[in-house]
Design an enzyme around this catalytic site. Structure first.
Site, PDB file in Angstrom:
ATOM      1  N   GLY A   1      11.873  -5.361  -7.157  1.00  0.00           N
ATOM      2  CA  GLY A   1      10.575  -4.712  -7.073  1.00  0.00           C
ATOM      3  C   GLY A   1      10.609  -3.279  -7.554  1.00  0.00           C
ATOM      4  O   GLY A   1       9.707  -2.821  -8.259  1.00  0.00           O
TER       5      GLY A   1
ATOM      6  N   SER B   1       1.749  -4.009  -2.448  1.00  0.00           N
ATOM      7  CA  SER B   1       3.058  -3.562  -2.905  1.00  0.00           C
ATOM      8  C   SER B   1       3.290  -4.234  -4.257  1.00  0.00           C
ATOM      9  O   SER B   1       3.712  -5.398  -4.322  1.00  0.00           O
ATOM     10  CB  SER B   1       4.147  -3.955  -1.910  1.00  0.00           C
ATOM     11  OG  SER B   1       5.413  -3.576  -2.391  1.00  0.00           O
ATOM     12  N   THR B   2       2.964  -3.499  -5.325  1.00  0.00           N
ATOM     13  CA  THR B   2       3.008  -4.109  -6.659  1.00  0.00           C
ATOM     14  C   THR B   2       4.413  -4.499  -7.071  1.00  0.00           C
ATOM     15  O   THR B   2       4.585  -5.409  -7.878  1.00  0.00           O
ATOM     16  CB  THR B   2       2.422  -3.145  -7.708  1.00  0.00           C
ATOM     17  OG1 THR B   2       3.137  -1.913  -7.649  1.00  0.00           O
ATOM     18  CG2 THR B   2       0.953  -2.896  -7.444  1.00  0.00           C
ATOM     19  N   CYS B   3       5.421  -3.789  -6.521  1.00  0.00           N
ATOM     20  CA  CYS B   3       6.778  -4.138  -6.929  1.00  0.00           C
ATOM     21  C   CYS B   3       7.169  -5.521  -6.422  1.00  0.00           C
ATOM     22  O   CYS B   3       8.047  -6.175  -6.977  1.00  0.00           O
ATOM     23  CB  CYS B   3       7.769  -3.094  -6.417  1.00  0.00           C
ATOM     24  SG  CYS B   3       7.781  -2.896  -4.636  1.00  0.00           S
ATOM     25  N   ALA B   4       6.500  -5.990  -5.380  1.00  0.00           N
ATOM     26  CA  ALA B   4       6.799  -7.310  -4.823  1.00  0.00           C
ATOM     27  C   ALA B   4       5.646  -8.285  -5.036  1.00  0.00           C
ATOM     28  O   ALA B   4       5.676  -9.405  -4.507  1.00  0.00           O
ATOM     29  CB  ALA B   4       7.112  -7.198  -3.342  1.00  0.00           C
TER      30      ALA B   4
END
Length: 960
Positions: free
Chosen positions: A637, A926-929
């Site tokens: 992420g 949570s854009t990374c996930a």
């Protein structure tokens, strides 16, 4: 006689002498004695013959020498000129060499005073006398002067060809730079009566700088080349002789060229199964490169270039319009690739020619047979259809494809389908034919170990034209839906992946081998050292299709192939042989970096720009903000966040480095400012730094593609087209200028509607003004000499194309080259060749079409069940959203508003919805996930209101 054992003993009975003589039997001795006597008689007879010849020779020599005085005394009007000629012929053949040499000046003077007093026989006698003198090695300067004097006053009679047989060879041997014009004239006059085969052989043997044009030579050239026997003999000449012959024929005909001259030239060129390139070195002579290519320079190239000049081209076009079954221009295009562009330019502006050639081509039975063939699953193995071997048809097809390729390049989308040149219906029909033809050329010809160069050239131009028509259709839409897909080709994802990887391995092995050879060459000073030469392996048909004709395969299948290639590459990285034995460190190959948020681009560049293809390895990024180290474990992420933030920063046109600019449609392309400053030597050190960052941004985009991370930016069509190196032959053209600046393109095209007077008032020349840091600089369009030319109604089309080329190609060439160098560290060029520019953009950013059912089926729930009220309300709200709101929601969670090309099943990590107990909070992400943190709302109206507020608030992470 029988013995007691039952066997017999052989008894030899000698009826002559009891003891055998050493020399053999009496009969054998007698035979040998007869042979000796016969040999002696033959020797005596030969001696007598020789003695007779010697006596005769001496007698003739004496008679010849004795005739000199009588011949010298012959003068006056009452001279018997036949006797005068005959006596001199006898003297020239039999008298002493010294005597004959002294007589020739007087003989020449005598001919000069003759006033049509010799008949044909006498002229033939004198010509033979001169021929004999050449054979006796009399001074050639004297003989040439004498022969020239004779032939200036008389014409050799055609009925006495034997009298001059071999004379042209003797004269040719005397040729040198000081007398070549006189010698050439003589040989032309001699060949008027010699065998018609001697003239082509002569032309094929002399350097082109010795050839010039005169009316008598033009007449003789046409006369000799018009005979079928001469053409038959010409076919037997060597490749070098054929090239020299064509060069000299063109040089002789020159401005006197007529339509009838096209046929013999075409027949000669038809026998050339090779190409000829023009060398830049003007002193370079004809050079043999390999069995399929020659290089010509100097006078040879000057002569051959005349094949692309008027009046030859004009007459050859007339021949085409008259539908001659054996036209010249297709052969010229095939043998001389350097003349193709010029010939295409001249031919396409000739009214009605393009349409006429198309009509001729489509009327051929070979065209109809191939056009009617239906593509099916058996095309790869079908024996019912083959590519035609008819020479006239293949030549016409090759010629038309070249013309059409040029026409599609120089015309705009609205002009391409001009009724006088290329109708829309004709475009569809020919594209259908070309599609079948290319498939046959690709699928069939790869089965053979060697293919004629003519067919290889046809395949190359056909693939180019088909790609041009494909790109034209993307803009104009003149073909039906699903026209390009070839069904049942027998291709599957695993097969395509395996073949592409094998092709890539072959390319890399050849590059390694060549690099080894180059290193070995540097270590050895001896130029005679032999190095290994790679024998190119034929590309597999499937690879050829994916590289140059990818639109034959469904887009989704190609995306699956791409992701499969990436997955295999990742697996090879994990199995790195450099990893220490028995190590269990999962992060051994990882690349680590400390990244400060406020200096993200600079820190990323310093950490990774020199790692090359190791950038494929997993990244271990630690972020630092104003408070110190940011918490978090990078399970993928943080890497996604790092890459997303990196490209957001670097590709921002407002960035300090200004690496990219925006078109009027907000698409990105390399900033021309870098190139312009480099050309004007402004801040060269700074531009070198910007180019280094361009290379790094290529690596960044390659990393996003490698990891399947979608980014929001959109690139300009003309920039994306340069990522496909297999189709590099099709540069960005006038039609692409609209993608850069629509208003500029429309204003530029207004020149085509202006009168000559209106254009002159604009005071344009072939240069363009560009601003650099507020100051205006001029840049030439083409060569510096061309920049001084004024734009007129006659050259405005060339001006428009030069402007387009400058804006779309020249201004971004250096930057694009550096960008691609970085991109290809991570993504192999063959992988990108599978996609057109629009598909490449989808590969980078995903698709705007969101499949709601696919989305719902590929979601991971955390703390929720699919049947929970909040989840059911959530999907009801999403279903009622507009397409723009749905895209905003996807962007809110994944940082990209477009869905993955292979659907949400391909999103990594999967789209997730996590439960937040406090329903008073706003949804966060949570854009990374790819995770949506959704509070447990119980009311649909509340969920809709807060969800829409969050996705449009643009407040970043952890919105509350």
């Amino acid at each position: 006689m029988f013995n007691f054992t039952g066997s017999t003993n052989r008894r030899n009975v000698n009826l002559g002498e009891r003891r055998r003589s050493r020399g053999g039997s009496f009969l054998q001795q007698t035979h040998r004695e007869q042979q000796k006597r016969e040999e002696l008689r033959l020797k005596e007879r030969a001696s007598a013959v020789i003695q007779g010849y010697v006596r005769q020779f001496l007698a003739l020599r004496q008679i010849g020498n004795g005739m000199v005085r009588e011949w010298n005394e012959m003068a006056g009007a009452d001279v018997n000129w036949l006797r005068w000629c005959s006596m001199f012929a006898f003297i020239a053949k039999n008298a002493d060499k010294e005597v004959v040499e002294k007589l020739f000046p007087r003989f020449t003077a005598g001919i000069e005073h003759l006033q049509n007093q010799l008949d044909g026989y006498s002229v033939a006698v004198l010509a033979r006398a001169i021929r004999d003198a050449f054979q006796r090695h009399i001074d050639p300067v004297v003989l040439l002067r004498c022969l020239a004097t004779l032939l200036d006053r008389y014409t050799l009679p055609t009925e006495y060809t034997k009298a001059v047989a071999g004379l042209s060879k003797s004269v040719t041997a005397c040729m040198d730079p000081e007398n070549y014009r006189d010698v050439v004239r003589l040989i032309f006059k001699i060949n008027a009566v010699e065998s018609p085969l001697e003239f082509p052989l002569f032309l094929a043997s002399i350097p082109p700088e010795y050839v010039f044009s005169e009316p008598s030579m033009v007449h003789l050239a046409r006369e000799c080349l018009s005979t079928s026997k001469a053409i038959t003999e010409i076919v037997q000449l060597s490749a070098e002789q054929k090239i020299s012959l064509v060069a000299n024929i063109v040089r002789i005909l020159g401005a006197s060229f007529v339509a009838d001259d096209c046929r013999p030239l075409g027949l000669i060129l038809a026998q050339m199964d090779f190409t000829i390139r023009f060398a830049e070195d003007t002193k370079k002579a004809l050079k043999h490169g390999d069995k399929q290519e020659f290089s010509a320079g100097g006078a040879m190239a000057t002569s051959l270039r005349l094949l692309g000049e008027n009046p030859l081209v004009s007459k050859a076009i007339d021949q085409l319009l008259m539908r001659d079954p054996s036209p010249l221009l297709p052969h010229v295009m095939r043998v001389f690739p350097d003349l193709r562009l010029k010939l295409c330019m001249v031919c396409t502006i000739r009214s009605g020619l393009l349409r006429s050639v198309y009509d001729q081509l489509t009327s051929c039975p070979e065209y109809a047979a191939l056009f009617q063939f239906e593509l099916d699953s058996n095309i790869a193995l079908s024996t019912g259809i083959t590519f035609s071997n008819d020479e006239n048809f293949t030549n016409l097809l090759f010629f038309y494809c070249n013309l059409l390729s040029y026409w599609l390049t120089v015309t705009t989308d609205t002009e391409s389908f001009d009724p006088s040149s290329f109708l829309a219906q004709a475009a569809e029909n020919f594209t259908r034919f070309l599609k079948i033809e290319v498939l046959l050329l690709v699928l069939r010809l790869n089965l053979f170990p060697w293919t004629p160069s003519t067919i290889l050239q046809q395949r190359e131009i056909s693939i180019m034209v088909l790609n041009q028509l494909y790109m034209k259709n993307l803009r104009v839409k003149f073909l039906p839906e699903n026209f390009w897909i070839v069904k049942n080709l027998g291709l599957n994802t695993k097969t395509m992946i395996a073949l592409l990887e094998a092709e890539q391995k072959r390319i890399e092995d050849e590059e390694d081998l060549l690099s080894d050879d180059e290193g070995e060459a540097k270590e050895n000073a001896k130029p005679s050292l032999k190095f290994r030469k790679i024998s190119p392996t034929k590309t597999a048909p499937v690879v050829e299709i994916l590289k140059t004709l990818p639109f034959f395969v469904n887009f989704t299948e190609r995306v699956e192939v791409f992701r499969g290639l990436v997955a295999n590459e990742k697996e090879r990285i994990q199995q790195n042989p450099e990893m220490p034995l028995f190590t269990h460190d999962p992060h051994f190959n990882n690349l680590s970096a400390d990244i400060r948020r406020e200096f993200l681009l600079e820190d990323a560049f310093d950490a990774f720009h020199n790692v090359g293809d190791k950038f494929k390895h997993q990244l271990r990024v630690t972020f630092f903000n104003e408070f110190g180290v940011e918490a978090g474990i990078d399970g993928g992420g943080i890497t996604k966040e790092f890459l997303t933030a990196l490209v957001m920063n670097a590709f921002d046109p407002e960035n300090e480095l200004a690496l990219f600019k925006q078109t009027d449609q907000y698409n990105l392309y390399p900033n021309p400012d870098i190139y312009l400053k480099l050309i004007k030597s402004i801040d060269k050190q700074e531009q070198a730094k910007r180019l280094a960052y361009m290379r790094f941004m290529g690596m960044a985009i390659g990393k996003c593609l490698f990891e399947g991370i979608l980014i929001e930016f959109r690139f300009a069509h003309f920039f994306l087209s340069k990522w496909r190196i297999a189709q590099s032959g099709t540069k960005s053209s006038v039609d692409d200028l609209a993608y850069l600046d629509g208003n500029f393109s429309r204003n530029l095209m207004k020149l085509m509607d202006m009168s000559a007077e209106q254009i002159s008032t604009l005071d344009l020349n072939f240069e363009i003004d560009e601003k650099i840091d507020g100051d205006v600089y001029k840049f030439p369009l083409g060569t510096p000499t061309e920049a001084e030319q004024t734009v007129t109604a006659g050259n405005r089309l060339r001006y428009i194309h030069q402007v387009a080329n400058f804006k779309l190609n020249q201004c971004i060439q250096v930057q694009t080259g550096q960008f691609l160098k970085g991109l290809f560290h991570l993504i192999k060029p063959n992988w990108l060749n599978m996609f057109d520019p629009f598909e490449l953009q989808m590969l980078i950013s995903g698709t705007s079409d969101i499949n709601l059912q696919d989305w719902k089926e590929h979601v991971n729930y955390g703390g929720y069940w699919e049947t929970d009220l909040t989840i059911r309300l959530f999907w009801e709200v999403v279903e009622e959203m507009s397409a723009e709101d749905q895209q905003a929601l996807v962007r809110f969670v994944t940082s990209a508003s477009r869905a993955p090309l292979l659907g949400f099943a391909a999103l990594d990590p999967k789209f997730g919805i996590s439960r937040v107990p406090d329903h008073t909070r706003l949804p966060t992400a949570s854009t990374c996930a790819n995770l949506l943190k959704l509070p447990q709302y119980q009311l649909k109206s509340e969920l809709r209101e807060k969800l829409l507020y969050s996705i449009h608030a643009n407040s970043g992470f952890d919105l509350s």
